[in-house]
Motif scaffolding. Structure first.
Motif: not given
Length: 305
Positions: A231-236, A242-244
């Motif tokens: 999900t983090h990658l989908a928002f990016a 951005a995400a760590l």
């Protein structure tokens, strides 16, 4: 509850025919045998011996207890032998606890290896590191796989043994059209204007992200919270944040996402932990299997340092 040493004394009298002879079998004085038998009579609330001439004989209650006592002692001896075997052989249950990424990517290989080699029953419980550490300390699981970021180290309880089994790195996930998307390294301080996607408030990973970015001189704007890396990658990928992202959690980034190394570099150490008083062969084999799984190709970082 019957005391096995006292039952053993009664069985010795039944076998030898006298208290003195029982003492010789047990390598104690006749007085010592008599004391044990007196205590046993008080435990069961029945007379077990009665005088006959210069010796003693068992009462019906004594004969029953001696007969069943032999069975009880044999059973106890078998249990002791099994415990000794567990100290020298990899047998019995092995209960793992692990954080999400390790549970998904590493534990299946470790469990498969253990089941192919040993007569064990293996279970895995997925939980955050803090929960796993508590579960190991309380004896609910045997081996914990936990992580500790350099910028937010986890304190391992003193009663636990630990082994460092892997070092992981985090990258920043950026939209593919971001100005830093093609850079080899991006200073985190240069991303102060970006919105961020993070784990839910109150989780260790959320606290780690906020603490890490604060150290770069800005308060991160966490607009999105989700408990799954995909999900983090989908928002990016959507250009929203951005995400760590730990490298262990991502094999290949999805379309629309660039994973870029950070400055400063973000490292986490991954440990296997277990109780010092339960570190027998099964636990050692379990720890070895997890370490080997982390060292295999499936757990290795495919991007250069």
């Amino acid at each position: 509850m019957l005391n096995l040493d006292r039952v053993r004394a009664l069985c010795a009298v039944a076998q030898a025919g006298s208290v003195a002879a029982a003492g010789r079998i047990l390598h104690v004085t006749p007085s010592g045998v008599s004391q044990q038998l007196a205590k046993l009579e008080r435990e069961v609330g029945a007379v077990l011996l009665e005088p006959t001439g210069r010796g003693v004989r068992l009462t019906p209650a004594g004969e029953l207890l001696a007969r069943r006592g032999d069975q009880l002692l044999s059973h106890a001896s078998g249990i002791e032998a099994e415990i000794v075997a567990m100290r020298s052989e990899v047998v019995g249950p092995i209960r793992f606890g692990a954080f999400v990424t390790a549970s998904r990517l590493v534990l299946p290989g470790a469990v498969t290896f253990l089941l192919s080699r040993y007569p064990v029953h293996v279970t895995v419980t997925e939980a955050e590191t803090e929960v796993t550490l508590e579960s190991v300390s309380r004896g609910r699981i045997d081996i914990g796989v936990v992580d500790s970021w350099e910028s937010a180290p986890v304190e391992i309880p003193t009663e636990l043994e630990s082994r460092l089994i892997h070092r992981d790195t985090a990258d920043v996930a950026l939209p593919a059209d971001h100005p830093f998307a093609r850079s080899a390294v991006v200073p985190l301080s240069a991303l102060s204007a970006m919105p961020w996607v993070a784990w839910g408030s109150g989780t260790a990973f959320h606290a780690w992200l906020v603490r890490t970015l604060r150290r770069q001189g800005f308060e991160p704007r966490v607009d999105f919270e989700a408990s799954d890396i995909s999900t983090h990658l989908a928002f990016a990928a959507a250009g929203l944040a951005a995400a760590l992202v730990p490298r262990l959690a991502v094999d290949r980034p999805p379309a629309g996402v660039a994973l870029v190394a950070t400055e400063p570099r973000l490292y986490r150490d991954i440990y296997a932990v277990w109780r010092a008083d339960t570190g027998g062969p099964a636990v050692r084999a379990g720890v070895d299997a997890v370490e080997a799984a982390f060292g295999s190709g499936e757990a290795q970082d495919s991007r250069s340092e």
